[in-house]
Motif scaffolding. Sequence first.
Motif: not given
Length: 146
Positions: A82-93, A119-135
């Motif tokens: 999902x990172x780096x491109x799909x996650x921002x689209x998902x979050x905006x939806x 990949x998620x650890x490195x890029x989720x925050x850049x994709x708009x999802x801070x602390x993805x594991x906790x979320x």
Amino acid sequence: MSLGRPAPMIEFLFDTARTVVDLILLGVVDRFPNIRWVFTHGGGVLPLLADRVDFFRTQVGLGTPTTPDVLQRLWFDLAGTPVPRQLPALLSSVGTDRLVYGSDYCFTPIAAVQEQLRSLDAGAADGGLENWRAVTSGNTRRLLFL
């Protein structure tokens, strides 16, 4: 259909989107409001196509709720890449409230799952999802009533 390419590369993403669209347009999601639908791979390509689906829904006179509104009631996992491109689209939806983690293990080898985690650890925050594991952990507890 995949023309010799690995099916997970493209087909699964379109299959997932097609399934969600069918469930929405046929009114299944509305008829069964107590089902907690969880769709893999971040809904596939649906976050990118939701507005297009909704436009055509209105053109043919389907009276279902808007596609973006229905997406807000569904759950999505972060399996795949999902990172780096799909996650921002998902979050905006759909925002962050209905995202959970999915690994695709045992269909995805453990080494690939570990790479996806990195990949998620490195890029989720850049994709708009801070602390993805906790979320995703918190969301999973809500999803499963834990």
